[in-house]
Design a protein around this motif. Sequence first.
Motif: not given
Length: 239
Positions: A119-144
């Motif tokens: 039940k945590i979503d903020d780990l205190g990370a800092t990362f400067n940059g512009r990123a895009t995310y890729h949904d893997s088939c396994a994550a999206l379809r097998e693990c929802k």
Amino acid sequence: MNVQLFIPCFVDQLYPQVAFNMVKVLEKAGCTVSYNTAQTCCGQPAFNAGFWGEAKEVCGKFLKDFSGTDYIVAPSASCVGFVRNYYNTLFENAPESALAKKTAERVFEFSEFLIHILKIDDLGATFNGRATYHDSCAALRECKIKTEPRQLLSKVKGLELVEMNDVETCCGFGGTFAVKFEPISIAMGDQKVNNATETNAEYLVSTDMSCLMHIDGCNKHKHAGLKVMHLADVLASGY
């Protein structure tokens, strides 16, 4: 909370920093992490290639290596999806059937474990940059898994997250698919790189290094200039 690490073969051999960064994040989140050095493969490659007998031997070892009641966490939705969705089929009517079912209930992909179990979503990370995310088939379809990685990335200070077109389309890796159908696989990877670069993102992030390995190969061949990063690498940044 005690956590058992499952580190997939390709992460162990090619991207060990992903595993170390996952440990770093889990420990920051308050977990006591253990790693059974006897662990090997989850059995997915043999199973997918049709060698169910050989796969069953490997999967049986997995059940022994990860005995107990602790959560099992892995930086790979592909491996998690296989254990969760196919062990019951492989061990149906076998003596290991009950154990396979219980093990499948204890195994979690890294991002879903952080969001749904810790039940945590903020780990205190800092990362400067512009990123895009890729949904893997396994994550999206097998693990929802869809919102979990994005929720975690949205809390990273300095990170701008932008969505690419056709984000849910396969990158073309698919394990043995990339070997058996190389031209199609490369074309799909190239399209994923094109969609990512059109966002003007510097980084491409995912839950699965298997996808990122394939995409990075296409990226380097096209000299597209993207940098690929596992979610754990981003979440472990800045502290």
